[in-house]
Structure formats: C-alpha cells, structure tokens
Design a protein around this motif. Structure first.
Motif, PDB file in Angstrom:
ATOM      1  N   PHE A  66       4.909  10.975   5.884  1.00  0.00           N
ATOM      2  CA  PHE A  66       5.669  11.772   5.096  1.00  0.00           C
ATOM      3  C   PHE A  66       5.206  11.931   3.498  1.00  0.00           C
ATOM      4  CE2 PHE A  66       9.003  12.271   1.885  1.00  0.00           C
ATOM      5  CZ  PHE A  66       9.715  13.438   2.346  1.00  0.00           C
ATOM      6  N   ASN A  67       4.669  10.835   2.838  1.00  0.00           N
ATOM      7  CA  ASN A  67       4.310  10.862   1.794  1.00  0.00           C
ATOM      8  C   ASN A  67       2.891  11.449   1.582  1.00  0.00           C
ATOM      9  OD1 ASN A  67       6.205   9.651   0.215  1.00  0.00           O
ATOM     10  ND2 ASN A  67       5.567   7.621   0.998  1.00  0.00           N
ATOM     11  N   LEU A  68       1.984  11.490   2.625  1.00  0.00           N
ATOM     12  CA  LEU A  68       0.767  12.152   2.718  1.00  0.00           C
ATOM     13  C   LEU A  68       1.249  13.706   2.955  1.00  0.00           C
ATOM     14  CD1 LEU A  68      -1.180  10.075   5.187  1.00  0.00           C
ATOM     15  CD2 LEU A  68      -1.743  10.455   2.508  1.00  0.00           C
ATOM     16  N   TYR A  87       0.875  -1.124  -0.086  1.00  0.00           N
ATOM     17  CA  TYR A  87       0.120  -0.095  -0.096  1.00  0.00           C
ATOM     18  C   TYR A  87       0.714   1.370   0.115  1.00  0.00           C
ATOM     19  CZ  TYR A  87      -3.848  -2.849   0.964  1.00  0.00           C
ATOM     20  OH  TYR A  87      -4.994  -3.961   0.957  1.00  0.00           O
ATOM     21  N   ASN A  88       1.946   1.370   0.938  1.00  0.00           N
ATOM     22  CA  ASN A  88       2.915   2.459   0.917  1.00  0.00           C
ATOM     23  C   ASN A  88       3.433   2.676  -0.608  1.00  0.00           C
ATOM     24  OD1 ASN A  88       2.745   3.543   3.372  1.00  0.00           O
ATOM     25  ND2 ASN A  88       4.090   1.788   4.420  1.00  0.00           N
ATOM     26  N   TYR A  89       4.110   1.698  -1.050  1.00  0.00           N
ATOM     27  CA  TYR A  89       4.494   1.768  -2.365  1.00  0.00           C
ATOM     28  C   TYR A  89       3.858   1.952  -3.462  1.00  0.00           C
ATOM     29  CZ  TYR A  89       9.322  -0.407  -1.246  1.00  0.00           C
ATOM     30  OH  TYR A  89      10.595  -0.395  -1.054  1.00  0.00           O
ATOM     31  N   ILE A  90       2.527   1.715  -3.637  1.00  0.00           N
ATOM     32  CA  ILE A  90       1.581   2.025  -4.472  1.00  0.00           C
ATOM     33  C   ILE A  90       1.455   3.615  -4.341  1.00  0.00           C
ATOM     34  CG2 ILE A  90      -1.061   1.803  -5.225  1.00  0.00           C
ATOM     35  CD1 ILE A  90      -0.755  -1.100  -4.586  1.00  0.00           C
ATOM     36  N   ALA A  98      -3.110   8.277  -4.805  1.00  0.00           N
ATOM     37  CA  ALA A  98      -1.963   7.921  -3.738  1.00  0.00           C
ATOM     38  C   ALA A  98      -2.485   8.178  -2.377  1.00  0.00           C
ATOM     39  CB  ALA A  98      -0.731   8.894  -4.204  1.00  0.00           C
ATOM     40  N   ASN A  99      -3.332   9.358  -2.273  1.00  0.00           N
ATOM     41  CA  ASN A  99      -3.972   9.522  -0.777  1.00  0.00           C
ATOM     42  C   ASN A  99      -4.484   8.347  -0.289  1.00  0.00           C
ATOM     43  OD1 ASN A  99      -4.393  12.158   0.953  1.00  0.00           O
ATOM     44  ND2 ASN A  99      -6.091  11.015   1.211  1.00  0.00           N
ATOM     45  N   LEU A 100      -5.613   7.799  -1.242  1.00  0.00           N
ATOM     46  CA  LEU A 100      -6.355   6.523  -0.899  1.00  0.00           C
ATOM     47  C   LEU A 100      -5.358   5.445  -0.313  1.00  0.00           C
ATOM     48  CD1 LEU A 100      -9.040   6.809  -3.752  1.00  0.00           C
ATOM     49  CD2 LEU A 100      -9.455   7.468  -1.177  1.00  0.00           C
ATOM     50  N   TRP A 101      -4.537   5.158  -1.195  1.00  0.00           N
ATOM     51  CA  TRP A 101      -3.623   3.921  -0.883  1.00  0.00           C
ATOM     52  C   TRP A 101      -2.736   4.309   0.377  1.00  0.00           C
ATOM     53  CZ3 TRP A 101      -3.921  -0.782  -3.109  1.00  0.00           C
ATOM     54  CH2 TRP A 101      -4.575  -0.931  -3.895  1.00  0.00           C
ATOM     55  N   LEU A 102      -2.523   5.464   0.777  1.00  0.00           N
ATOM     56  CA  LEU A 102      -1.774   5.956   1.709  1.00  0.00           C
ATOM     57  C   LEU A 102      -2.371   5.826   3.142  1.00  0.00           C
ATOM     58  CD1 LEU A 102       0.826   8.516   0.240  1.00  0.00           C
ATOM     59  CD2 LEU A 102       1.248   6.180   0.990  1.00  0.00           C
ATOM     60  N   GLU A 103      -3.809   6.440   3.050  1.00  0.00           N
ATOM     61  CA  GLU A 103      -4.830   6.436   3.817  1.00  0.00           C
ATOM     62  C   GLU A 103      -5.094   4.775   4.232  1.00  0.00           C
ATOM     63  OE1 GLU A 103      -5.778   8.534   6.081  1.00  0.00           O
ATOM     64  OE2 GLU A 103      -5.078  10.283   4.840  1.00  0.00           O
ATOM     65  N   LEU A 104      -5.318   4.093   3.513  1.00  0.00           N
ATOM     66  CA  LEU A 104      -5.261   2.520   3.634  1.00  0.00           C
ATOM     67  C   LEU A 104      -4.241   1.962   4.291  1.00  0.00           C
ATOM     68  CD1 LEU A 104      -6.898   1.050   0.404  1.00  0.00           C
ATOM     69  CD2 LEU A 104      -7.826   0.976   2.773  1.00  0.00           C
ATOM     70  N   ALA A 105      -3.070   2.225   4.032  1.00  0.00           N
ATOM     71  CA  ALA A 105      -1.735   1.954   4.628  1.00  0.00           C
ATOM     72  C   ALA A 105      -1.708   2.227   6.254  1.00  0.00           C
ATOM     73  CB  ALA A 105      -0.473   2.497   4.120  1.00  0.00           C
ATOM     74  N   TYR A 162       3.283   5.965  -3.085  1.00  0.00           N
ATOM     75  CA  TYR A 162       4.534   6.427  -3.407  1.00  0.00           C
ATOM     76  C   TYR A 162       4.696   6.585  -4.883  1.00  0.00           C
ATOM     77  CZ  TYR A 162       9.466   7.385  -4.316  1.00  0.00           C
ATOM     78  OH  TYR A 162      10.695   7.825  -4.803  1.00  0.00           O
ATOM     79  N   ASN A 163       4.278   5.439  -5.548  1.00  0.00           N
ATOM     80  CA  ASN A 163       4.588   5.479  -7.180  1.00  0.00           C
ATOM     81  C   ASN A 163       3.606   6.232  -7.880  1.00  0.00           C
ATOM     82  OD1 ASN A 163       6.876   3.682  -7.833  1.00  0.00           O
ATOM     83  ND2 ASN A 163       6.086   2.478  -6.497  1.00  0.00           N
ATOM     84  N   LEU A 164       2.200   6.544  -7.230  1.00  0.00           N
ATOM     85  CA  LEU A 164       1.336   7.342  -7.487  1.00  0.00           C
ATOM     86  C   LEU A 164       1.572   8.485  -7.411  1.00  0.00           C
ATOM     87  CD1 LEU A 164      -1.799   5.101  -6.609  1.00  0.00           C
ATOM     88  CD2 LEU A 164      -1.308   5.598  -9.085  1.00  0.00           C
ATOM     89  N   ILE A 165       2.375   8.991  -6.585  1.00  0.00           N
ATOM     90  CA  ILE A 165       2.830  10.549  -6.199  1.00  0.00           C
ATOM     91  C   ILE A 165       3.639  10.680  -7.256  1.00  0.00           C
ATOM     92  CG2 ILE A 165       4.354  11.821  -4.795  1.00  0.00           C
ATOM     93  CD1 ILE A 165       3.087  10.531  -2.207  1.00  0.00           C
ATOM     94  N   LYS A 166       4.734  10.012  -7.717  1.00  0.00           N
ATOM     95  CA  LYS A 166       5.692   9.822  -8.671  1.00  0.00           C
ATOM     96  C   LYS A 166       4.792  10.295 -10.130  1.00  0.00           C
ATOM     97  CE  LYS A 166       9.659   9.611  -6.630  1.00  0.00           C
ATOM     98  NZ  LYS A 166      10.431  10.839  -6.617  1.00  0.00           N
ATOM     99  N   LEU A 167       3.447   9.372 -10.143  1.00  0.00           N
ATOM    100  CA  LEU A 167       2.948   9.707 -11.341  1.00  0.00           C
ATOM    101  C   LEU A 167       1.908  10.980 -11.323  1.00  0.00           C
ATOM    102  CD1 LEU A 167       1.895   6.006 -12.065  1.00  0.00           C
ATOM    103  CD2 LEU A 167       3.440   7.321 -13.553  1.00  0.00           C
ATOM    104  N   LYS A 168       2.232  11.668 -10.365  1.00  0.00           N
ATOM    105  CA  LYS A 168       1.202  12.887 -10.000  1.00  0.00           C
ATOM    106  C   LYS A 168      -0.179  12.516 -10.056  1.00  0.00           C
ATOM    107  CE  LYS A 168       4.458  16.463 -12.097  1.00  0.00           C
ATOM    108  NZ  LYS A 168       5.728  15.824 -12.032  1.00  0.00           N
ATOM    109  N   LYS A 169      -0.567  11.418  -9.367  1.00  0.00           N
ATOM    110  CA  LYS A 169      -2.073  11.009  -9.325  1.00  0.00           C
ATOM    111  C   LYS A 169      -2.009  11.088  -7.792  1.00  0.00           C
ATOM    112  CE  LYS A 169      -2.293   8.126 -13.422  1.00  0.00           C
ATOM    113  NZ  LYS A 169      -2.602   6.972 -13.987  1.00  0.00           N
ATOM    114  N   TYR A 170      -2.336  12.222  -7.301  1.00  0.00           N
ATOM    115  CA  TYR A 170      -2.140  12.797  -5.907  1.00  0.00           C
ATOM    116  C   TYR A 170      -3.399  12.095  -5.104  1.00  0.00           C
ATOM    117  CZ  TYR A 170       1.553  15.720  -7.363  1.00  0.00           C
ATOM    118  OH  TYR A 170       2.655  16.039  -7.770  1.00  0.00           O
ATOM    119  N   GLN A 171      -4.528  12.166  -5.657  1.00  0.00           N
ATOM    120  CA  GLN A 171      -5.912  11.785  -5.120  1.00  0.00           C
ATOM    121  C   GLN A 171      -5.827  10.347  -4.955  1.00  0.00           C
ATOM    122  OE1 GLN A 171      -9.313  13.272  -6.863  1.00  0.00           O
ATOM    123  NE2 GLN A 171     -10.836  12.510  -5.431  1.00  0.00           N
TER     124      GLN A 171
END
Length: 161
Positions: A117-119, A80-83, A96-103, A85-94
């Motif tokens: 940090f990633n949030l 979940y953390n890696y997904i 990414a936020n969902l996956w990090l909240e799940l983490a 992080y990688n979505l942040i790199k792809l500038k898909k912030y919304q």
C-alpha cells in the motif's frame, strides 16, 4: 536484583504507555514508552514509541526509534515499514521506496499488505499510476478487506479513464 527491578519498571511503564496510546493520550504514551526504554529497551517499546511519535507528526523522531530497533535486531521488518511510512510523510519518496523494498525481502513480514500500500502511495505521488494500481492490487490480494487500498485503487483507476 537491579535488573529485575528495571525489567519490572519497564513492563509497568510499557503497559501504561500502551493504555495511554489506546486512549489517544499520545503525550503520556510517549513519556511512558521512554521510561520503559530507559529501564529496559525492547523492540516493542521502540516500535510503539515510533508509532506514537509518528501520530504526533514527529516523523524524524519516529525514524530514529526505528533505527534503534534495527540496532537491536536488523531483521525486524516492522521497523523497515515504519521508516518507509515516515519518509513518505516527509515527502522523501525515493528513500521511502528503498526501505519499503527492503521490508518486502523478509519472509516473516506479516504486514506486506501495508508495505505494498505504501509503495502504491509513493508511485501515485510520483505520477506512476499504473505501478501504483499494481501495488494496491497486491495489497488487496493479501488483505481483501483493506478498504484504503481498494479506495485508492478505484480513485486512481477512475482518473485514468
């Protein structure tokens, strides 16, 4: 006997891949992680392959490896953390936020400081600076020596003053 041979080959390829990755040879690391997985797929091999792919800028491929991890174990918080992080790199912030909240929902998440940090990065990119600072502070409460979080928090605080 074949299963034992596959397990042995997977172990050897994983160890070689890990050494390659440690030494910065991501191409050979990726190749050997793939060989390890083809012999005997493990969470560790998929996660390390995702990490190597991400370092090569292959963010979508890294996400695919993390999804493979979740098919093995849906409670593997690292994926979940890696997904995220990688979505942040792809500038898909919304997303990414969902996956990090799940983490953050996993009690055993030993990398919550990275999740926060990633949030913080997401909130900063979206112009929500106070929320970003809050996330960096949470990361620092967990890991006082997290220099990137401290640096980002200080720089962002300076912008607000």
């Amino acid at each position: 006997m074949l299963a034992e041979e596959n397990l042995k080959a997977a172990y050897q390829h994983f160890n070689q891949a890990y050494q390659f990755q440690k030494n910065g040879d991501l191409i050979n690391a990726i190749q050997n992680y793939r060989l390890s997985i083809s012999n005997f797929p493990t969470i560790e091999a998929h996660i390390n392959l995702a990490s190597a792919l991400s370092k090569k800028g292959r963010y979508k491929d890294a996400i695919e490896e993390c999804l493979a991890v979740l098919r093995i174990d849906g409670k593997e918080f690292t994926a979940y953390n890696y997904i995220g992080y990688n979505l942040i790199k792809l500038k898909k912030y919304q997303d990414a936020n969902l996956w990090l909240e799940l983490a953050l929902t996993f009690e055993k998440n030993i990398n919550k400081h990275l999740t926060y940090f990633n949030l913080g990065i997401i909130y900063e990119k979206r112009g929500k600076w106070y929320k970003a600072i809050e996330m960096f502070e949470k990361a620092l409460k967990i890991n006082h020596d997290f220099h990137k979080a401290r640096k980002n928090m200080i720089l962002l605080s300076a912008r607000l003053n």
